[in-house]
Design a protein around this motif. Structure first.
Motif, short mmCIF file in Angstrom:
data_model
loop_
_atom_site.label_atom_id
_atom_site.label_comp_id
_atom_site.label_asym_id
_atom_site.label_seq_id
_atom_site.Cartn_x
_atom_site.Cartn_y
_atom_site.Cartn_z
N SER A 20 64.52 -37.59 -56.59
CA SER A 20 65.27 -38.67 -57.23
C SER A 20 66.66 -38.68 -56.62
CB SER A 20 65.35 -38.46 -58.75
OG SER A 20 66.08 -37.31 -59.05
N ARG A 21 67.17 -39.87 -56.42
CA ARG A 21 68.47 -40.04 -55.78
C ARG A 21 69.31 -41.00 -56.60
NH1 ARG A 21 65.69 -40.83 -50.07
NH2 ARG A 21 65.42 -38.65 -49.56
N PHE A 22 70.60 -40.81 -56.48
CA PHE A 22 71.54 -41.71 -57.15
C PHE A 22 72.13 -42.67 -56.11
CE2 PHE A 22 71.36 -38.08 -59.92
CZ PHE A 22 71.32 -38.66 -61.18
N GLU A 23 72.47 -43.85 -56.57
CA GLU A 23 73.11 -44.82 -55.70
C GLU A 23 74.13 -45.61 -56.50
OE1 GLU A 23 70.03 -47.43 -54.25
OE2 GLU A 23 69.08 -47.47 -56.18
N GLN A 37 78.52 -48.72 -60.57
CA GLN A 37 77.86 -47.90 -61.56
C GLN A 37 76.90 -46.97 -60.81
OE1 GLN A 37 75.05 -50.08 -63.98
NE2 GLN A 37 75.18 -48.60 -65.63
N ILE A 38 76.83 -45.71 -61.21
CA ILE A 38 75.92 -44.76 -60.61
C ILE A 38 74.56 -44.89 -61.31
CG2 ILE A 38 75.45 -42.32 -60.14
CD1 ILE A 38 77.93 -43.39 -58.69
N ILE A 39 73.50 -45.17 -60.55
CA ILE A 39 72.17 -45.38 -61.13
C ILE A 39 71.10 -44.74 -60.25
CG2 ILE A 39 72.80 -47.56 -62.26
CD1 ILE A 39 71.33 -48.98 -59.98
N GLN A 40 69.86 -44.76 -60.74
CA GLN A 40 68.69 -44.28 -59.99
C GLN A 40 67.69 -45.41 -59.83
OE1 GLN A 40 67.48 -41.02 -62.59
NE2 GLN A 40 67.81 -39.66 -60.87
N GLN A 41 68.12 -46.58 -59.52
CA GLN A 41 67.25 -47.74 -59.54
C GLN A 41 66.06 -47.64 -58.60
OE1 GLN A 41 69.38 -51.34 -59.60
NE2 GLN A 41 67.57 -52.61 -59.68
N ARG A 42 66.25 -47.19 -57.37
CA ARG A 42 65.13 -47.13 -56.42
C ARG A 42 64.38 -45.81 -56.44
NH1 ARG A 42 67.60 -49.26 -50.94
NH2 ARG A 42 69.40 -48.16 -51.73
N ILE A 68 55.63 -49.22 -68.70
CA ILE A 68 56.96 -48.67 -68.43
C ILE A 68 57.14 -48.68 -66.92
CG2 ILE A 68 58.45 -46.64 -68.56
CD1 ILE A 68 57.02 -45.96 -71.19
N HIS A 69 58.10 -49.47 -66.45
CA HIS A 69 58.34 -49.59 -65.01
C HIS A 69 59.03 -48.35 -64.46
CE1 HIS A 69 59.02 -51.38 -61.16
NE2 HIS A 69 60.34 -51.38 -61.30
N GLN A 72 65.12 -43.76 -65.94
CA GLN A 72 66.15 -43.33 -65.00
C GLN A 72 67.43 -42.94 -65.72
OE1 GLN A 72 66.46 -46.96 -62.76
NE2 GLN A 72 68.15 -47.72 -63.99
N ILE A 73 68.29 -42.24 -65.00
CA ILE A 73 69.62 -41.92 -65.50
C ILE A 73 70.57 -42.95 -64.91
CG2 ILE A 73 71.51 -40.23 -65.48
CD1 ILE A 73 69.43 -38.07 -64.95
N GLU A 74 71.51 -43.41 -65.74
CA GLU A 74 72.55 -44.26 -65.20
C GLU A 74 73.85 -43.98 -65.93
OE1 GLU A 74 71.13 -48.28 -65.64
OE2 GLU A 74 72.40 -48.59 -67.37
N GLN A 75 74.92 -44.47 -65.39
CA GLN A 75 76.25 -44.25 -65.94
C GLN A 75 76.63 -45.43 -66.82
OE1 GLN A 75 79.35 -44.85 -63.05
NE2 GLN A 75 80.42 -43.03 -63.77
#
Length: 134
Positions: A20-23, A37-42, A68-69, A72-75
């Protein structure tokens, strides 16, 4: 929070990514103190699973399935409160991590949405992943 996300993904029977990566997601808005915003969308932690829910409507019980698509973690970037003739900005939670659960477009009514979210809140509270304060 990463361990809680793994528990939530496993409880909801989602596939769990080994990577898992953050972007950064860029925003052009005036209400946030950041422009991103820091997210894990991809590269989310959990992804692609169907979950079954029950909808109670008076004396009728209906079962439905929602996909459930991703989980994720997001800020949290804060929120905007619209009041008569003014726009208020609440940055109290800005920068805090949160778990986001993204559904597939399977929900067909407001009652189904309320049932799905209510059931998820109860489940996540029960397993100790979050307090689910609305």
């Amino acid at each position: 929070i990463h361990a809680q996300l793994d528990i939530a993904s496993a409880t909801l029977n989602c596939q769990i990514n080994t990577i898992s990566r953050f972007e950064r997601k860029l925003y052009i808005r005036g209400f946030t103190s950041w422009i991103y915003q820091i997210i894990q969308q991809r590269w989310p932690i959990g992804y692609l699973k169907c979950r079954h829910f029950v909808q109670q409507d008076k004396n009728i019980t209906t079962f439905f399935t929602v996909g459930i698509h991703r989980i994720q973690i997001e800020q949290d970037t804060g929120k905007t409160i619209l009041a008569p003739n003014q726009q208020l900005i609440d940055l109290n939670r800005a920068g805090c991590s949160l778990i986001e659960i993204v559904f597939l477009p399977d929900i067909r009514s407001a009652h189904q949405a309320a049932s799905a979210v209510g059931t998820l809140q109860q489940l996540l509270k029960h397993i100790g992943v979050c307090v689910c304060v609305c």
